[in-house]
Design a protein around this motif. Structure first.
Motif, short mmCIF file in Angstrom:
data_model
loop_
_atom_site.label_atom_id
_atom_site.label_comp_id
_atom_site.label_asym_id
_atom_site.label_seq_id
_atom_site.Cartn_x
_atom_site.Cartn_y
_atom_site.Cartn_z
N GLN A 54 -0.02 0.03 -6.77
CA GLN A 54 -0.20 1.27 -6.03
C GLN A 54 1.14 1.91 -5.65
N GLU B 57 0.82 -1.22 0.00
CA GLU B 57 0.00 0.00 0.00
C GLU B 57 0.85 1.25 0.00
N HIS B 58 1.92 1.19 0.81
CA HIS B 58 2.78 2.36 0.93
C HIS B 58 4.23 1.98 0.79
#
Lengths: 254, 255
Positions: free
Chosen positions: B63, B32-33
């Protein structure tokens, strides 16, 4: 298992010694300074000896690379329970520049020569703090690695390894033959008892040269200089919580 | 990923590096990050001059690959997505993953890696700590391909905007099947992450028990601080190993 374990042991400046940088900045003072087995290597030896005591391995071979003095370190491993030792002779400038790349090549060559099934190393040496030798040895042999191991169990011909990772713990299963690197909490190394120290004197240590193993110990890394770190200013102790709050406010921190 | 790093992959990577005098940063993420420390590594890479490419591997990279392509300084993002990379997930500091990975890469390339660089003096001269930070060693690397890890706290994070990198798929090699990732037990915490925290409250064996660490947790909550522990406290079982600060634990750099 009729397995043979190779354990690497490194002679380093004792962890309790306060190190000093040489005035000419060419390195750290080592003459006349107390040396011992790297603490992570002690943990590696202990794990290997434990495996032998559980009858999971047949023979533990301790290996060290360096000048004549490393034989003391090998003897310590023998006193802890290793069966025999191999002293890879490296001295002078070659010893000063000996690093993970060269040692991993030596370990890999020995693993093939000795038909080892498992190599256990400490996760890092407390002098150079490299934390690379285990990983590089595994790559050269194309073996799986269980690094930062805090628990190792044999399950149906594979090794289950619990590793200490940044967020907590991770469990992996790896095939044998494999390379493990020991982390702090893998075990508590035993003290060699006097009877075992005496027995160790009779165990064999064989000398080999890197060239005999087909390894070139030449290094392409050059240490240009060694310095002391910048001086840190001392902290301040306070008596009460109000004092602490006062000081933090003064420093503009809260 | 270990099983997937094989000779073809490495020849590809070293080809990229040698042709373009460029630097490859292996990105860390959790699908996600981007892990913050990757941004510090990118700053270090930019200091070497030449182009900076990033490799991102995982089971679901889209992402993060997008975030990465916007980071200032990154020219190219190489994406390797495959089920085989399961288990590369939340690792908050470069060290454990990178030290695990880069040693293998360096050995295959027959070069000496350099761990935990704290300063880059020139494209071939680096400073790193030895003896647990009690001495600093300036090392010149004469290898044709330089493999190293950086201490994140020694470099600024690269800005998240300002970059416009192209993305490129890298086809992963087939899993070799010698290692299997089983599970992870991670400590969940809302507190700031130790290695990037601006304020750190640390405790040692003097606290005498895990329960007493509550004193520190309460203080940390008030200060919005991370909580660390000495090796002795971890060994005694008061707190889990991921809180250990020190030579063989995490490096902190509070402001």
């Amino acid at each position: 298992m009729s397995a043979r374990v190779l354990v690497g042991v490194k002679r380093v400046i004792d962890y309790a010694v306060k190190i000093r940088v040489k005035p000419d900045h060419s390195g750290v003072v080592t003459d006349g300074v107390k040396h011992s087995m790297n603490p992570f290597c002690e943990i590696a030896v202990e794990e290997a000896v434990k495996l032998k005591e559980k009858k999971l391995v047949k023979e533990v071979v301790a290996v060290s690379c360096g000048p004549q003095q490393v034989q003391e370190t090998i003897r310590t491993a023998l006193a802890m329970g290793a069966d025999r030792g191999i002293h890879v002779e490296v001295s002078g400038k070659d010893y000063e520049t000996l690093g993970p790349l060269q040692v991993s090549k030596i370990m890999a060559a020995l693993a093939k020569k000795e038909e080892a099934d498992l190599i256990i190393l400490g996760k890092q040496a407390i002098d150079d703090d490299c934390n690379q030798t285990g990983q590089m040895t595994a790559a050269l042999l194309d073996w799986p690695q269980g690094t930062f191991a805090s628990e190792v169990t044999l399950e149906a011909e594979k090794l289950k390894v619990v590793r200490e990772v940044d967020g907590g713990l991770e469990t992996i299963k790896i095939n044998l033959p494999a390379v493990l690197t020991a982390d702090l909490r893998l075990n508590t190394p035993r003290y060699a008892t006097l009877p075992n120290i005496m027995k160790a004197k009779k165990k064999k240590i064989v000398n080999v040269k890197p060239a005999d193993l087909g390894v070139d110990v030449n290094s392409r890394l050059e240490v240009l200089r060694v310095d002391e770190p910048p001086q840190r200013s001392a902290g301040v102790k306070v008596e009460t919580v109000d004092d602490l709050l006062g000081k933090l406010k003064e420093a503009g921190r809260i | 990923m270990l099983k997937a790093i094989n000779k073809t992959h490495l020849r590809q990577l070293s080809g990229v590096l040698q042709r373009f005098q460029s630097t490859l940063v292996v990105a860390e993420h959790n699908n996600e990050h981007l892990t913050p420390i990757t941004l510090n590594a990118i700053t270090a890479a930019c200091k070497l001059g030449g182009d900076v490419s990033c490799l991102i591997a995982g089971t679901d990279c889209a992402q993060v690959a997008e975030q990465l392509s916007k980071v200032q300084g990154v020219k190219k993002v190489l994406v390797a997505q495959h089920e085989a990379y399961k288990g590369l997930l939340p690792v908050s500091r470069t060290s454990v993953l990178e030290l695990q990975l880069l040693g293998r890469v360096a050995a295959k390339l027959d070069v000496a890696p350099i761990s935990e660089i704290i300063e880059i003096k020139s494209p071939d001269t680096f400073v790193r700590t030895i003896y647990a930070g009690n001495a600093l060693s300036t090392v010149k690397c004469n290898e044709s391909v330089k493999v190293f890890t950086v201490r994140g706290t020694s470099f600024e994070a690269a800005p998240l905007e300002g970059g416009g990198a192209a993305q490129e798929e890298v086809s992963p090699s087939a899993p070799v099947g010698i290692s299997e990732w089983l599970e992870q037990t991670l400590t969940k915490s809302d507190r700031p992450e130790l290695t990037s925290a601006k304020v750190v409250v640390s405790g040692g064996r003097g606290l005498k028990s895990g329960e007493n660490f509550k004193l520190l947790y309460d203080l940390a909550d008030k200060l919005n601080a991370a909580v660390g522990a000495s090796r002795a406290a971890v060994d005694a079982g008061y707190v889990p190993n991921d809180m250990q600060v020190g030579q063989t634990g995490k490096i902190v750099a509070p402001v």
